[in-house]
Design a protein around this motif. Structure first.
Motif, mmCIF file in Angstrom:
data_model
loop_
_atom_site.group_PDB
_atom_site.id
_atom_site.type_symbol
_atom_site.label_atom_id
_atom_site.label_comp_id
_atom_site.label_asym_id
_atom_site.label_seq_id
_atom_site.Cartn_x
_atom_site.Cartn_y
_atom_site.Cartn_z
ATOM 1 N N ALA A 23 66.086 58.977 -46.597
ATOM 2 C CA ALA A 23 64.707 59.474 -46.568
ATOM 3 C C ALA A 23 64.445 60.516 -47.645
ATOM 4 C CB ALA A 23 64.389 60.046 -45.188
ATOM 5 N N ALA A 24 65.501 61.233 -48.056
ATOM 6 C CA ALA A 24 65.358 62.245 -49.105
ATOM 7 C C ALA A 24 65.394 61.636 -50.503
ATOM 8 C CB ALA A 24 66.450 63.302 -48.972
ATOM 9 N N GLY A 25 65.770 60.394 -50.602
ATOM 10 C CA GLY A 25 65.813 59.754 -51.915
ATOM 11 C C GLY A 25 67.048 58.913 -52.160
ATOM 12 N N GLY A 26 68.007 59.005 -51.258
ATOM 13 C CA GLY A 26 69.188 58.156 -51.358
ATOM 14 C C GLY A 26 70.296 58.739 -52.202
ATOM 15 N N PRO A 27 71.429 58.053 -52.216
ATOM 16 C CA PRO A 27 72.618 58.560 -52.883
ATOM 17 C C PRO A 27 72.697 58.304 -54.389
ATOM 18 C CG PRO A 27 73.143 56.531 -51.760
ATOM 19 C CD PRO A 27 71.700 56.857 -51.412
ATOM 20 N N LYS A 28 71.801 57.509 -54.935
ATOM 21 C CA LYS A 28 71.899 57.145 -56.351
ATOM 22 C C LYS A 28 71.852 58.388 -57.253
ATOM 23 C CE LYS A 28 70.079 54.135 -59.877
ATOM 24 N NZ LYS A 28 69.075 53.206 -60.298
ATOM 25 N N GLY A 29 72.872 58.513 -58.094
ATOM 26 C CA GLY A 29 72.927 59.605 -59.061
ATOM 27 C C GLY A 29 73.495 60.909 -58.534
ATOM 28 N N LEU A 30 73.880 60.946 -57.261
ATOM 29 C CA LEU A 30 74.433 62.186 -56.723
ATOM 30 C C LEU A 30 75.776 62.507 -57.357
ATOM 31 C CD1 LEU A 30 73.821 61.987 -52.851
ATOM 32 C CD2 LEU A 30 72.498 63.266 -54.566
ATOM 33 N N THR A 31 76.022 63.813 -57.555
ATOM 34 C CA THR A 31 77.323 64.260 -58.034
ATOM 35 C C THR A 31 78.107 64.968 -56.938
ATOM 36 O OG1 THR A 31 76.250 66.237 -58.921
ATOM 37 C CG2 THR A 31 76.641 64.430 -60.453
ATOM 38 N N ALA A 32 77.427 65.317 -55.831
ATOM 39 C CA ALA A 32 78.091 65.966 -54.704
ATOM 40 C C ALA A 32 77.158 65.983 -53.502
ATOM 41 C CB ALA A 32 78.483 67.402 -55.059
ATOM 42 N N VAL A 33 77.751 66.229 -52.330
ATOM 43 C CA VAL A 33 76.988 66.582 -51.134
ATOM 44 C C VAL A 33 77.440 67.984 -50.758
ATOM 45 C CG1 VAL A 33 76.608 64.231 -50.297
ATOM 46 C CG2 VAL A 33 78.647 65.476 -49.561
ATOM 47 N N ALA A 34 76.540 68.751 -50.146
ATOM 48 C CA ALA A 34 76.864 70.140 -49.829
ATOM 49 C C ALA A 34 76.351 70.504 -48.445
ATOM 50 C CB ALA A 34 76.226 71.062 -50.864
ATOM 51 N N THR A 35 77.061 71.431 -47.812
ATOM 52 C CA THR A 35 76.636 71.966 -46.521
ATOM 53 C C THR A 35 77.271 73.330 -46.332
ATOM 54 O OG1 THR A 35 76.237 71.396 -44.206
ATOM 55 C CG2 THR A 35 78.470 71.018 -45.039
ATOM 56 N N VAL A 36 76.923 73.985 -45.244
ATOM 57 C CA VAL A 36 77.513 75.276 -44.901
ATOM 58 C C VAL A 36 79.009 75.089 -44.644
ATOM 59 C CG1 VAL A 36 76.935 75.075 -42.433
ATOM 60 C CG2 VAL A 36 77.217 77.343 -43.474
ATOM 61 N N SER A 37 79.803 76.045 -45.098
ATOM 62 C CA SER A 37 81.266 75.939 -45.028
ATOM 63 C C SER A 37 81.795 75.562 -43.655
ATOM 64 C CB SER A 37 81.909 77.264 -45.455
ATOM 65 O OG SER A 37 81.638 77.535 -46.794
ATOM 66 N N GLU A 38 81.227 76.136 -42.601
ATOM 67 C CA GLU A 38 81.750 75.898 -41.256
ATOM 68 C C GLU A 38 81.604 74.452 -40.796
ATOM 69 O OE1 GLU A 38 78.283 77.285 -38.209
ATOM 70 O OE2 GLU A 38 79.062 78.841 -39.526
ATOM 71 N N LYS A 39 80.794 73.665 -41.500
ATOM 72 C CA LYS A 39 80.597 72.263 -41.110
ATOM 73 C C LYS A 39 81.145 71.277 -42.147
ATOM 74 C CE LYS A 39 76.601 73.059 -38.187
ATOM 75 N NZ LYS A 39 75.257 72.602 -37.833
ATOM 76 N N ALA A 40 81.751 71.779 -43.199
ATOM 77 C CA ALA A 40 82.179 70.930 -44.314
ATOM 78 C C ALA A 40 83.279 69.937 -43.954
ATOM 79 C CB ALA A 40 82.618 71.792 -45.499
ATOM 80 N N ASP A 41 83.987 70.179 -42.844
ATOM 81 C CA ASP A 41 85.051 69.252 -42.477
ATOM 82 C C ASP A 41 84.636 68.282 -41.366
ATOM 83 O OD1 ASP A 41 84.978 71.052 -40.383
ATOM 84 O OD2 ASP A 41 87.158 71.288 -40.262
ATOM 85 N N ALA A 42 83.340 68.188 -41.097
ATOM 86 C CA ALA A 42 82.852 67.251 -40.074
ATOM 87 C C ALA A 42 83.165 65.818 -40.496
ATOM 88 C CB ALA A 42 81.348 67.428 -39.879
ATOM 89 N N GLU A 43 83.665 65.031 -39.564
ATOM 90 C CA GLU A 43 84.094 63.664 -39.873
ATOM 91 C C GLU A 43 82.955 62.803 -40.427
ATOM 92 O OE1 GLU A 43 86.539 60.788 -40.811
ATOM 93 O OE2 GLU A 43 87.200 62.728 -40.079
ATOM 94 N N ALA A 44 81.763 62.898 -39.845
ATOM 95 C CA ALA A 44 80.647 62.083 -40.328
ATOM 96 C C ALA A 44 80.291 62.448 -41.771
ATOM 97 C CB ALA A 44 79.423 62.254 -39.422
ATOM 98 N N LEU A 45 80.367 63.727 -42.108
ATOM 99 C CA LEU A 45 80.085 64.156 -43.482
ATOM 100 C C LEU A 45 81.149 63.631 -44.443
ATOM 101 C CD1 LEU A 45 78.345 65.809 -45.449
ATOM 102 C CD2 LEU A 45 79.848 67.756 -44.945
ATOM 103 N N LYS A 46 82.410 63.705 -44.034
ATOM 104 C CA LYS A 46 83.479 63.185 -44.890
ATOM 105 C C LYS A 46 83.305 61.682 -45.125
ATOM 106 C CE LYS A 46 86.921 65.218 -42.525
ATOM 107 N NZ LYS A 46 88.265 65.705 -42.157
ATOM 108 N N GLN A 47 82.896 60.957 -44.083
ATOM 109 C CA GLN A 47 82.659 59.518 -44.238
ATOM 110 C C GLN A 47 81.513 59.260 -45.216
ATOM 111 O OE1 GLN A 47 81.962 58.233 -40.218
ATOM 112 N NE2 GLN A 47 84.123 58.141 -39.702
ATOM 113 N N LEU A 48 80.433 60.029 -45.098
ATOM 114 C CA LEU A 48 79.292 59.857 -45.998
ATOM 115 C C LEU A 48 79.697 60.146 -47.443
ATOM 116 C CD1 LEU A 48 76.196 59.275 -46.201
ATOM 117 C CD2 LEU A 48 75.898 61.764 -46.148
ATOM 118 N N ALA A 49 80.436 61.211 -47.656
ATOM 119 C CA ALA A 49 80.877 61.560 -49.011
ATOM 120 C C ALA A 49 81.744 60.449 -49.598
ATOM 121 C CB ALA A 49 81.636 62.884 -48.997
ATOM 122 N N ARG A 50 82.644 59.886 -48.778
ATOM 123 C CA ARG A 50 83.479 58.770 -49.265
ATOM 124 C C ARG A 50 82.613 57.575 -49.647
ATOM 125 N NH1 ARG A 50 87.163 60.508 -45.269
ATOM 126 N NH2 ARG A 50 86.354 59.045 -43.744
#
Length: 122
Positions: A23-50
């Motif tokens: 909804a924000a525009g999709g993953p095309k052209g992204l160089t990284a994903v970012a979030t607050v440090s305390e949530k950076a190891d969330a499994e769903a986020l790691k899956q999305l980054a992969r």
């Protein structure tokens, strides 16, 4: 550098993160994903980054609190000191002269938000 900032609840699913990012525009052209440090190891986020083939940038909460964001959530201001974790994380990780190119959007189940920023990198 184009970075997607993501804010999310503890029980977020990969599907909700995908939906918010799309909804924000999709993953095309992204160089990284970012979030607050305390949530950076969330499994769903790691899956999305992969899936997107990009690293996760963890931004300390105190750094997010210093960032003014285009949109404001009272709940997020109370908890993190910034109006939007997604927007603040995107701005912080995109580096110098970062600007929001997609303000935060929320998944239908309200567990994930995404915003995209562009900047000059670290």
């Amino acid at each position: 550098m184009k970075v997607a900032g993501l804010g999310f609840k503890k029980d977020v699913t990969l599907a909700s993160l995908r939906e918010a990012l799309a909804a924000a525009g999709g993953p095309k052209g992204l160089t990284a994903v970012a979030t607050v440090s305390e949530k950076a190891d969330a499994e769903a986020l790691k899956q999305l980054a992969r899936e997107c083939g990009v690293p996760i940038k963890a931004v300390p909460a105190d750094e997010l609190a210093r960032i003014d964001t285009p949109t404001q959530s009272e709940l997020v201001v109370e908890k993190f000191g910034t109006g939007s974790v997604a927007e603040a994380a995107a701005l912080a990780a995109a580096g110098a002269r970062a600007r929001i190119i997609a303000t935060r959007v929320v998944s239908q189940d309200r567990t994930a938000t995404a915003a995209i920023a562009e900047g000059d990198g670290p």
